[in-house]
Scaffold this active site. Structure first.
Site, PDB file in Angstrom:
ATOM      1  N   HIS A   1      29.229  25.092  -9.882  1.00  0.00           N
ATOM      2  CA  HIS A   1      30.674  25.205  -9.790  1.00  0.00           C
ATOM      3  C   HIS A   1      31.332  23.919  -9.289  1.00  0.00           C
ATOM      4  O   HIS A   1      30.942  23.369  -8.264  1.00  0.00           O
ATOM      5  CB  HIS A   1      31.014  26.371  -8.857  1.00  0.00           C
ATOM      6  CG  HIS A   1      32.431  26.819  -8.915  1.00  0.00           C
ATOM      7  ND1 HIS A   1      33.036  27.244 -10.080  1.00  0.00           N
ATOM      8  CD2 HIS A   1      33.385  26.910  -7.951  1.00  0.00           C
ATOM      9  CE1 HIS A   1      34.279  27.592  -9.827  1.00  0.00           C
ATOM     10  NE2 HIS A   1      34.521  27.377  -8.548  1.00  0.00           N
TER      11      HIS A   1
ATOM     12  N   ASP B   1      26.912  28.024 -12.959  1.00  0.00           N
ATOM     13  CA  ASP B   1      28.034  28.642 -12.255  1.00  0.00           C
ATOM     14  C   ASP B   1      28.059  30.142 -12.536  1.00  0.00           C
ATOM     15  O   ASP B   1      27.996  30.563 -13.701  1.00  0.00           O
ATOM     16  CB  ASP B   1      29.335  27.994 -12.735  1.00  0.00           C
ATOM     17  CG  ASP B   1      30.553  28.424 -11.938  1.00  0.00           C
ATOM     18  OD1 ASP B   1      30.421  29.260 -11.029  1.00  0.00           O
ATOM     19  OD2 ASP B   1      31.644  27.898 -12.241  1.00  0.00           O
TER      20      ASP B   1
ATOM     21  N   SER C   1      38.771  26.130 -10.842  1.00  0.00           N
ATOM     22  CA  SER C   1      38.474  27.348 -10.099  1.00  0.00           C
ATOM     23  C   SER C   1      39.735  28.197  -9.924  1.00  0.00           C
ATOM     24  O   SER C   1      40.352  28.598 -10.905  1.00  0.00           O
ATOM     25  CB  SER C   1      37.819  26.983  -8.767  1.00  0.00           C
ATOM     26  OG  SER C   1      37.224  28.107  -8.154  1.00  0.00           O
TER      27      SER C   1
END
Length: 325
Positions: free
Chosen positions: A295, A263, A169
């Protein structure tokens, strides 16, 4: 009508990123998740050992180091993985349980030494502080190239001829930018590859499955504007690699990008490969998409089949490159 205590508290909130952070009028910052920590030490299930070290010139920045069980019996030095945790540049640390547990598995299964960087987070330390801290960590690691750096674990066990960057991320975003700095600045590190797990990239215009009506679009947008108050906007090169004139300077020959089918950031990950190619980067980009996953799913259910498969993909990527060297 008098205000209730709950109303007063709500009125005192001047900024909130739902489920992540609140900022109050008096300056207090309340991080709603990602604040738990776990001590370093021996992981009994894998035999991986970890410890926390200070690395900055003024001794205010730290990293968590991991060495696999194999270092007890092997004289061969192991690849080094520098890892940057996620959390939207706001939450989590190198001591967070989800990252500690994940990196114990990575160290054991991929047989690598790991430096997990505990960079400072927003809003107390807005972007670009995280990039500056992360570069300080890389410079510290580079001091160990000749085996005479300040940290004996790196001197004794890490092969700085085979260095990898990774993150998830926001941490994947950082890993990308650290790769560009390695490629454009003089530093004694042999960066072999970069592993981006569900990277946080964005942009002003929607692409792929993104939509202004998607329930996460506003949060993704607001997050960036919150952590980087001085940003030029959603096409800032720090968040949109398509706008970065240095993107082709990526200082390695191979990149692995992993995305999740559900995601909202998925298509940014796929588009990253196109951006590198169109801007003249000469390396090879590998893509991996986990069907049915959202995610950073691999952090929360590490024993699930898809999480195990993803870690195996990381292991294969690292050790295949090392075997070819």
């Amino acid at each position: 009508m008098d205000s209730s205590p709950d109303d007063i508290i709500k009125d005192d909130i001047i900024k909130e990123i739902s489920g992540i952070v609140r900022v109050y009028k008096n300056g207090r910052v309340q991080k709603l998740v990602g604040t738990d920590v776990i001590p370093a030490g021996l992981d009994p299930s894998s035999g991986v050992q970890s410890k926390d070290v200070l690395f900055s010139p003024n001794k205010t920045l730290s990293a968590r180091l991991y060495i696999p069980k194999s270092t007890n019996s092997s004289t061969t030095k192991l690849p080094l993985l520098i890892y940057y945790h996620g959390g939207g540049f706001i939450i989590e640390t190198a001591a967070s349980p989800i990252y500690h547990n994940f990196l114990n598995l990575i160290a054991s299964e991929s047989n690598v030494v790991i430096v997990s960087v505990d960079y400072r987070t927003a809003p107390e330390h807005p972007v670009p502080t995280c990039y500056q801290d992360s570069w300080e960590a890389i410079k510290w690691v580079a001091q160990h190239v000749n085996g005479n750096g300040p940290e004996q674990w790196l001197n004794n066990y890490s092969d700085l001829g085979h260095v990898f960057f990774s993150g998830d991320s926001a941490g994947a975003n950082i890993a990308h930018h650290m790769g560009i700095r390695v490629g454009s600045e003089s530093i004694k590190l042999n960066l072999q590859g970069i592993i981006l797990l569900h990277p946080y990239f964005w942009g002003k215009d929607r692409i792929g499955c993104e939509s202004d009506k998607h329930p996460w679009t506003k949060a993704v947008r607001d997050l960036w504007l919150f952590v980087h108050p001085d940003t030029s906007g959603l096409d800032d090169p720090l968040i949109n690699p398509e706008m970065d004139p240095k993107v082709a300077d990526l200082g390695c020959s191979r990149v692995l990008v992993c995305v999740g089918e559900k995601d909202i950031l998925k298509d940014r990950g796929w588009n990253y490969r196109t951006i590198l190619k169109e801007n003249g980067w000469k390396g090879v980009t590998e893509m991996w998409e986990d069907k049915g996953e959202d995610h950073v799913f691999f952090l929360y259910n590490p024993r699930a089949q898809n999480a195990c498969t993803l870690r195996n993909r990381i292991c294969t990527f690292i050790n295949r490159i090392r075997a070819k060297a």
